[in-house]
Design a protein around this motif. Structure first.
Motif, PDB file in Angstrom:
ATOM      1  N   MET A   1      -5.418  -3.472 -11.814  1.00  0.00           N
ATOM      2  CA  MET A   1      -6.873  -3.509 -11.812  1.00  0.00           C
ATOM      3  C   MET A   1      -7.364  -3.552 -10.379  1.00  0.00           C
ATOM      4  SD  MET A   1      -7.694  -7.425 -12.964  1.00  0.00           S
ATOM      5  CE  MET A   1      -6.750  -8.796 -12.318  1.00  0.00           C
ATOM      6  N   ARG A   2      -8.618  -3.367 -10.221  1.00  0.00           N
ATOM      7  CA  ARG A   2      -9.184  -3.314  -8.888  1.00  0.00           C
ATOM      8  C   ARG A   2     -10.381  -4.249  -8.828  1.00  0.00           C
ATOM      9  NH1 ARG A   2      -7.829  -2.532  -3.751  1.00  0.00           N
ATOM     10  NH2 ARG A   2      -9.503  -1.668  -2.512  1.00  0.00           N
ATOM     11  N   HIS A 265      -4.956   3.150  -5.596  1.00  0.00           N
ATOM     12  CA  HIS A 265      -4.633   1.840  -6.169  1.00  0.00           C
ATOM     13  C   HIS A 265      -4.206   1.956  -7.636  1.00  0.00           C
ATOM     14  CE1 HIS A 265      -5.163  -2.638  -6.397  1.00  0.00           C
ATOM     15  NE2 HIS A 265      -5.267  -2.331  -7.678  1.00  0.00           N
ATOM     16  N   HIS A 271      -0.591   1.666  -9.188  1.00  0.00           N
ATOM     17  CA  HIS A 271      -0.128   1.134 -10.481  1.00  0.00           C
ATOM     18  C   HIS A 271       0.556   2.162 -11.387  1.00  0.00           C
ATOM     19  CE1 HIS A 271      -1.895  -2.624  -9.532  1.00  0.00           C
ATOM     20  NE2 HIS A 271      -3.132  -2.355  -9.856  1.00  0.00           N
ATOM     21  N   GLU A 305      -0.214  -5.597  -7.280  1.00  0.00           N
ATOM     22  CA  GLU A 305      -1.476  -5.441  -6.540  1.00  0.00           C
ATOM     23  C   GLU A 305      -1.217  -5.152  -5.055  1.00  0.00           C
ATOM     24  OE1 GLU A 305      -3.916  -4.979  -8.249  1.00  0.00           O
ATOM     25  OE2 GLU A 305      -3.863  -6.243 -10.034  1.00  0.00           O
TER      26      GLU A 305
HETATM   27 ZN   LIG Z   1      -4.791  -3.521  -9.410  1.00  0.00          ZN
END
Ligand SMILES: [Zn+2]
Length: 445
Positions: A1-2, A265, A271, A305
């Motif tokens: 996730m961001r 990302h 990911h 991450e």
């Molecule tokens: Zn992430």
């Protein structure tokens, strides 16, 4: 996730081998210890671990980020009442006890040693998460060590003030620095009707820059959906089988930097590539099923991450990001390419403020400041708008010390990669090795 919160539990079942439902090995006695770790013994403990992660997921909807292991394991966990937390904790400790005598000798192949240590750490973090669900409160640093195998450095107000002074000089005009920064960002918003073209170009470029360095299954794919009204800005839902669904939240204005951020990302080499490589190298080729489940609150998230964020630097070393944005994305977005360098300079200065979020979280979760003071800290030291600051405090309420995984993760991955050589080839080799092997945050040093 961001910069995101996980809104919902995603379980991608399927991909399971056909077979009958076996008795739950959680209830079988711990096998007698042996001096060497037979693959069968390790695989049996890995299966018990996967089922424990799924069992925690029934108490904590945010816990299981992805699962593509045997469908009958998930079905077995979902049948009947959730396993009590006390039982889960006791079983996790039993698996840890069974793991101890299976520790490979120092002369064993590195991957076997990494596998053993990784499973231990993931289980220890599972125990800590279960204790938190039972009401135990850790300090911020205790929690991040227990869940993520890492502790973020402390930064003082003076550290952030020096960065703010440089931003102040870079953003002339009237009004407070917060107001000037907000007005500056407004100039780099992508018009909604151009978002898809900009994102598609960024994804294609990130993929083009990544593919020469990794071997992905030929059927890997990455689908983008535009959604609204989510608490996160972007999310990669890994489905198994080298497929990802990436969702982009378009509720708030999208500034031009989010295109490369998100494409790298969530996608390449972030990911999507990370999950696809883990699946191929560990789950498919070695049969290590513990990697078919991804518990969000675990050391794996710092690696996930950290590599996703550092992946931007891998794909766009030096000023290559600026050149790509200026020459391709700014025109696609209808923005003036002559302003791209100024944008990149302010973005670079602002990146130094990311650790202000950790400080707000540390003080808030340690009970030193309340929610309003945490929001005020974020407005002052992270240049958050009042709305964004409130949302980040809510994020901290839910995800707590997870915040360290983005910036500390990025820094640890950067140090790891740079230690392995200066050439692009050496850097990519180290980066891809990290994506495809079970390394822990503490193992990056
Ligand atoms: Zn992430």
């Amino acid at each position: 996730m961001r910069y995101a919160s996980h809104a919902a539990l995603m379980l991608a079942a399927g991909l399971s081998s056909a077979g009958c439902v076996r008795p739950d090995p959680l209830d079988t006695p711990v096998p007698a210890s042996s001096s060497t770790a037979s693959p069968a013994a390790m695989n049996s403990l890995a299966e018990r671990y996967v089922k424990l992660v799924l069992a925690v997921g029934r108490h904590d909807a945010n816990y299981v980020d992805a699962y593509y292991g045997p469908a009958e394991w998930k079905a077995g966990t979902d049948a009947g009442a959730p396993l009590p937390l006390d039982t889960i904790r006791a079983r996790a400790q039993a698996v840890l006890a069974a793991l101890a005598p299976l520790r490979p000798a120092a002369s064993a192949p590195e991957m076997e040693r990494l596998r053993h240590r990784y499973l231990e750490k993931q289980l220890e973090s599972l125990v800590a998460r279960v204790e938190m669900l039972q009401g135990k409160r850790f300090t911020f640093d205790e929690e991040s060590r227990a869940l993520y195998d890492a502790q973020a450095p402390v930064h003082t107000e003076a550290h952030f003030d020096s960065i703010l002074a440089r931003l102040d000089a870079a953003l002339p005009g009237t009004g407070s620095l917060q107001q000037r920064y907000g007005a500056f960002r407004q100039r780099f918003v992508v018009p909604p009707e151009r978002v898809d073209a900009v994102f598609s170009a960024a994804i294609a470029e990130c993929r083009r820059r990544t593919m020469p360095h990794v071997t992905l299954p030929p059927d890997e794919s990455f689908r983008v959906e535009y959604v609204t009204d989510k608490p996160w800005s972007g999310y990669n839902w890994y489905q198994g089988g080298s497929r990802s669904l990436i969702q982009v939240n378009t509720s708030l204005p999208i500034s031009i930097d989010r295109a490369v951020d998100l494409a790298c990302h969530e996608g390449y080499p972030g990911h999507h590539v990370y999950n696809a490589l883990l699946e191929r190298a560990l789950v498919r080729e070695r049969g290590w099923q513990e990697f078919s489940v991804y518990p969000l609150f675990s050391p794996q998230s710092l690696i996930a991450e950290g590599t996703a964020n550092f992946g931007i630097d891998m794909a766009f070393p030096g000023d290559e990001r600026l050149r790509f944005e200026r020459d391709v994305l700014f025109p696609l977005a209808g923005l003036d390419p002559a302003t791209a360098a100024e944008w990149a300079r302010v973005r670079e200065l602002n990146s130094g403020l990311s650790y202000a979020g950790n400080e707000a979280a540390r003080r808030y979760l340690n009970g030193e400041i309340d929610a309003a003071a945490a929001a005020a800290w974020l407005e002052r030291y992270a240049l958050s708008t009042p709305e964004a600051a409130k949302q980040r405090v809510r994020f901290i309420d839910t995800y707590r010390s997870y915040v360290i995984n983005y910036n500390l993760g990025q820094d640890l991955v950067r140090e790891y990669v740079e230690r392995h050589g200066a050439s692009a080839e050496a850097r990519w080799r180290a980066f891809v090795d990290l994506l495809a092997s079970p390394r822990l945050p503490s193992g990056l040093k």
